[in-house]
Design a protein around this motif. Sequence first.
Motif, mmCIF file in Angstrom:
data_model
loop_
_atom_site.group_PDB
_atom_site.id
_atom_site.type_symbol
_atom_site.label_atom_id
_atom_site.label_comp_id
_atom_site.label_asym_id
_atom_site.label_seq_id
_atom_site.Cartn_x
_atom_site.Cartn_y
_atom_site.Cartn_z
ATOM 1 N N UNK A 124 3.282 -0.443 14.952
ATOM 2 C CA UNK A 124 2.652 -0.197 16.250
ATOM 3 C C UNK A 124 1.160 0.119 16.130
ATOM 4 N N UNK A 125 0.642 0.182 14.913
ATOM 5 C CA UNK A 125 -0.790 0.447 14.733
ATOM 6 C C UNK A 125 -1.580 -0.781 15.173
ATOM 7 N N UNK A 126 -2.498 -0.571 16.087
ATOM 8 C CA UNK A 126 -3.323 -1.658 16.620
ATOM 9 C C UNK A 126 -4.278 -2.160 15.536
ATOM 10 N N UNK A 127 -4.621 -3.437 15.548
ATOM 11 C CA UNK A 127 -5.546 -3.959 14.531
ATOM 12 C C UNK A 127 -6.871 -3.217 14.443
ATOM 13 N N UNK A 128 -7.339 -2.619 15.547
ATOM 14 C CA UNK A 128 -8.619 -1.915 15.445
ATOM 15 C C UNK A 128 -8.496 -0.554 14.758
ATOM 16 N N UNK A 129 -7.278 -0.175 14.359
ATOM 17 C CA UNK A 129 -7.077 1.095 13.645
ATOM 18 C C UNK A 129 -6.489 0.872 12.253
ATOM 19 N N UNK A 130 -6.611 -0.342 11.723
ATOM 20 C CA UNK A 130 -6.023 -0.629 10.414
ATOM 21 C C UNK A 130 -6.668 0.160 9.273
ATOM 22 N N UNK A 131 -7.819 0.754 9.514
ATOM 23 C CA UNK A 131 -8.453 1.596 8.501
ATOM 24 C C UNK A 131 -7.544 2.753 8.083
ATOM 25 N N UNK A 132 -6.584 3.111 8.950
ATOM 26 C CA UNK A 132 -5.711 4.240 8.652
ATOM 27 C C UNK A 132 -4.834 3.968 7.430
ATOM 28 N N UNK A 133 -4.590 2.703 7.097
ATOM 29 C CA UNK A 133 -3.742 2.391 5.947
ATOM 30 C C UNK A 133 -4.370 2.883 4.644
ATOM 31 N N UNK A 134 -5.681 2.790 4.537
ATOM 32 C CA UNK A 134 -6.372 3.313 3.344
ATOM 33 C C UNK A 134 -6.231 4.831 3.269
ATOM 34 N N UNK A 166 4.398 -5.076 18.851
ATOM 35 C CA UNK A 166 4.694 -4.981 17.423
ATOM 36 C C UNK A 166 3.695 -5.868 16.692
ATOM 37 N N UNK A 167 2.938 -5.280 15.779
ATOM 38 C CA UNK A 167 1.982 -6.029 14.975
ATOM 39 C C UNK A 167 2.602 -6.253 13.600
ATOM 40 N N UNK A 168 3.007 -7.492 13.339
ATOM 41 C CA UNK A 168 3.650 -7.806 12.073
ATOM 42 C C UNK A 168 2.603 -7.951 10.977
ATOM 43 N N UNK A 169 2.905 -7.364 9.821
ATOM 44 C CA UNK A 169 1.976 -7.430 8.692
ATOM 45 C C UNK A 169 2.766 -7.630 7.400
ATOM 46 N N UNK A 170 2.076 -8.120 6.412
ATOM 47 C CA UNK A 170 2.612 -8.228 5.066
ATOM 48 C C UNK A 170 2.283 -6.914 4.362
ATOM 49 N N UNK A 171 3.247 -5.979 4.379
ATOM 50 C CA UNK A 171 2.974 -4.647 3.841
ATOM 51 C C UNK A 171 2.766 -4.677 2.333
ATOM 52 N N UNK A 172 3.338 -5.659 1.661
ATOM 53 C CA UNK A 172 3.045 -5.818 0.235
ATOM 54 C C UNK A 172 1.551 -6.043 0.047
ATOM 55 N N UNK A 173 0.990 -6.981 0.795
ATOM 56 C CA UNK A 173 -0.434 -7.283 0.661
ATOM 57 C C UNK A 173 -1.303 -6.103 1.090
ATOM 58 N N UNK A 174 -0.913 -5.433 2.158
ATOM 59 C CA UNK A 174 -1.706 -4.306 2.656
ATOM 60 C C UNK A 174 -1.839 -3.215 1.592
ATOM 61 N N UNK A 175 -0.712 -2.758 1.062
ATOM 62 C CA UNK A 175 -0.769 -1.581 0.189
ATOM 63 C C UNK A 175 -1.057 -1.902 -1.275
ATOM 64 N N UNK A 176 -0.680 -3.078 -1.756
ATOM 65 C CA UNK A 176 -1.130 -3.430 -3.107
ATOM 66 C C UNK A 176 -2.632 -3.673 -3.088
ATOM 67 N N UNK A 177 -3.142 -4.155 -1.963
ATOM 68 C CA UNK A 177 -4.577 -4.330 -1.817
ATOM 69 C C UNK A 177 -5.344 -3.015 -1.810
#
Length: 199
Positions: A124-134, A166-177
């Motif tokens: 549910x995290x909007x694309x403009x808040x993807x910085x939160x993953x870091x 729902x914003x679908x993402x490749x969580x493998x790519x997000x967090x290994x990145x």
Amino acid sequence: MDSQEVRRQWAERSGEFSPTYYAYRGPDERSEAVLDAIKRRLDTDARVLELGCSSGRHLSHLYDNGFRDLHGIELNPDAIEVMAEHYPELVDAATVHIGAMEDIVGEFADDAFDAVYSVETLQHIHPDAEWVFAELARITEDLLVTVENEGEDDEELNYVNDEVPLHYRDWHAVFTGLGLTEDETRAGDRDTIRAFTAR
């Protein structure tokens, strides 16, 4: 719909997908998947944070299995009252931060939690808040677990009941990145369960 509107809708939500809705459903196979991932890697004295804990059904499953240093972030302020009604021992034991994840995670120190997990929350995290993953990678000392819908093929966005994005993402790519190592992946009935280690 921007991230502010998404957060407002979750903070004010009642009925379907509200804290009361989830409390009545209780722990489920996702709760068990989180418990299994954490228990195989960490002792019960681990500092554990749930992102989007709602009324606490997944945290309560950890509590019932011996974990005590439990923390949550929840946007909807009604969650604490519902937690007190349904999981009174948990509400006394856990520390729950009420507010948007984006406003709270920056307050935590590096490696603040041994384990951080989400169950159908990061989607549910909007694309403009993807910085939160870091930030999530930064505060995780040992283990990050995601139990999220990932969509099919190149699908990036879907709506539940034509209203919940729902914003679908490749969580493998997000967090290994972000420097984590994925050491477990398995498909659930509608989610993909991934476990990442931070070292």
